[in-house]
Write an enzyme that holds these catalytic residues in place. Structure first.
Site, PDB file in Angstrom:
ATOM      1  CB  CYS A 100      12.382  11.918   1.040  1.00 11.53           C
ATOM      2  SG  CYS A 100      12.748  12.411  -0.666  1.00 11.53           S
ATOM      3  CB  CYS A 127      -4.920   3.711   7.700  1.00  7.38           C
ATOM      4  SG  CYS A 127      -3.216   3.100   7.621  1.00  7.38           S
ATOM      5  CG  ASP A 128      -2.238  -0.796  11.880  1.00 10.42           C
ATOM      6  OD1 ASP A 128      -2.798  -0.914  12.978  1.00 10.42           O
ATOM      7  OD2 ASP A 128      -1.054  -1.072  11.683  1.00 10.42           O
ATOM      8  CB  CYS A 159       8.745   6.030  -3.500  1.00 17.85           C
ATOM      9  SG  CYS A 159       8.421   7.796  -3.448  1.00 17.85           S
ATOM     10  CB  CYS A 202      -0.968  -0.011   1.184  1.00 19.39           C
ATOM     11  SG  CYS A 202      -0.188  -0.017   2.818  1.00 19.39           S
ATOM     12  CB  CYS A 235      -3.697   4.205   0.731  1.00 18.27           C
ATOM     13  SG  CYS A 235      -3.851   5.800   1.545  1.00 18.27           S
TER      14      CYS A 235
END
Length: 437
Positions: free
Chosen positions: A363, A289-290, A340, A268, A274
């Protein structure tokens, strides 16, 4: 207005919430219990049945993944999961199959657990941070005692019963300094064939808590950006020369898929958008989301609103699209964006050189990794496009190994590393791990 529900999605269900028999020092989830004061942190059978029924009703595909996480989900006991299986059988549609998965620290596993996992075809994720001296640095029990030996006992039981399993490594500020020690231990001693590397990046407030994804301060356990990039690079070099087709590293698999221009990377964090990986708390609360189990990302409760409506809600749609929409121009112009996709939004809390908010904390490390793997990934993609096995790349690289070693030997510490990462040689292939502590 509500959107059309997706064909399928993934829910991490947390039957004990953040409750755990370990007290891993870097864990971001333990503090989430503060959102549920006075809770017993046990999912009721009412919530369980609604979860399974709604998950099945929400899927318009024949295969459904039922995933359990924590905290430590095995604290619920085997009977809870047997009931989950019975609900799957009760609500199963013709032709539907289930993939049951569970992420565990492994310390509570015994013969009965492993018999149950084998009988019901569970995929078990087990958390190990490397060899004992690294694993026990932060993964300790509630009394501060090491957990490694109990984890390995559980792992060997999984192997004894031929339970399908994979290994999850949380890459923190300590074990990131020992990439080859971690990888070789997992490959040679654990004997695993599937590895996930998850970077520890935990944002904390002034009190040291990690309740919200806010601010720019990270915990002392959080991996540093270049440190994480180098960790991936050095393991990649070991893997690409020796283990392609034998050991599968999730990050490398996803990277290869992106270089092959496949529809999905399988991770993801490397997807353009997402929103298909949600988290279900023990109460039935469903979160975006988690990593966003906090009030602003609470979609609702499945005892009040059907899961498919929550997943298709405007709030979740916005959350999903923001992964790309919130990217700063600096990222949009990056030639590694295809690889990415800005990584995980939870890690985007720095400013670009132009002062625009939203640069990913990792990054510099991720850029270094993707630049280093560019040439071998292009070769790998070419091999696979003509139907050859990916493992053929090892023979190709073996023919160039002597020249590669000569090139490295000529590099000076402050030179750019000849691997193409963009890092200095002494930050990359010329870097030496500190002495073991």
């Amino acid at each position: 207005m509500p959107k059309v529900p997706p064909l399928a999605f993934h829910v991490l269900a947390k039957p004990v919430g953040p409750k755990c028999n370990l007290a891993c020092e870097y864990c971001f989830y333990l503090d989430k219990g503060l959102f549920y004061p006075n809770s017993n942190f046990r999912m009721s059978y009412v919530v369980l049945e609604n979860y399974i029924r709604q998950l099945i009703e929400s899927h318009r595909v024949s295969r459904v993944t039922v995933a359990w996480q924590g905290g430590e989900p095995t604290l619920m006991g085997i009977d809870f999961f047997k009931r989950a299986i019975s609900f799957q059988e009760k609500y199963c549609r013709p032709g539907m199959t289930f993939e049951n998965t569970i992420q565990t620290n492994g310390t509570l596993l015994n013969d009965k657990w492993c018999e149950f996992f084998k009988e019901n075809n569970f995929l078990v994720g087990i958390s190990i941070d490397g060899p004992e001296w690294l694993h026990d640095s932060f993964r300790v029990d509630l009394n501060g005692k090491p957990s490694f030996k109990k984890v390995m006992r559980g792992l060997r039981l999984l192997q004894k019963y031929n339970v399908e399993y994979n290994v999850l490594v949380t890459v923190n500020r300590k074990n990131a300094n020992y990439p080859l020690e971690v990888y070789r231990f997992l490959r040679d001693e654990v004997r695993t064939s599937w590895i996930q590397f998850i970077p520890v990046v935990t944002r904390i407030n002034n009190a040291g808590r990690s309740l919200y994804q806010k601010g720019i301060k990270v915990s002392k356990y959080s991996v540093r950006p270049i440190q994480f990039g180098r960790f991936l690079i050095l393991i990649f070099d070991e893997w690409i020369r020796n283990d392609v087709g034998q050991v599968f590293v999730q990050t490398f698999e996803a990277t290869a898929r992106n270089w092959l221009c496949l529809p999905s990377s399988g991770m993801c964090v490397f997807e353009k958008t997402c929103g298909l990986g949600l988290a279900l708390e023990h109460t039935g609360d469903l979160y975006s989301c988690d990593h966003y189990v906090e009030p602003d990302y609470l979609l609702g409760n499945i005892l009040k609103t059907h899961m498919k409506d929550l997943v298709a809600s405007e709030a979740q749609y916005t959350f999903a699209q923001d992964k790309f929409a919130s990217l700063p121009n600096f990222c949009r112009k990056c030639n590694m964006l295809f690889a990415c996709a800005g990584e995980c939004p939870k890690n985007r809390f720095l400013s670009t050189p132009q002062g625009e908010y939203g640069l990913n904390y990792l990054c510099k490390g991720l850029q270094a990794f993707f630049k280093r793997v560019r040439n071998p990934m292009q070769t790998l993609a070419s091999i696979m496009r003509v139907g050859r096995p990916a493992s053929d790349i090892m023979q190709i690289l073996a023919k160039k190994e002597i020249d590669w070693q000569i090139t490295l030997a000529k590099a000076k510490p402050r030179d750019s590393c000849p691997c193409g990462s963009g890092l200095k040689y002494n930050q990359c292939h010329g870097w030496k791990s500190p002495k073991c502590q």
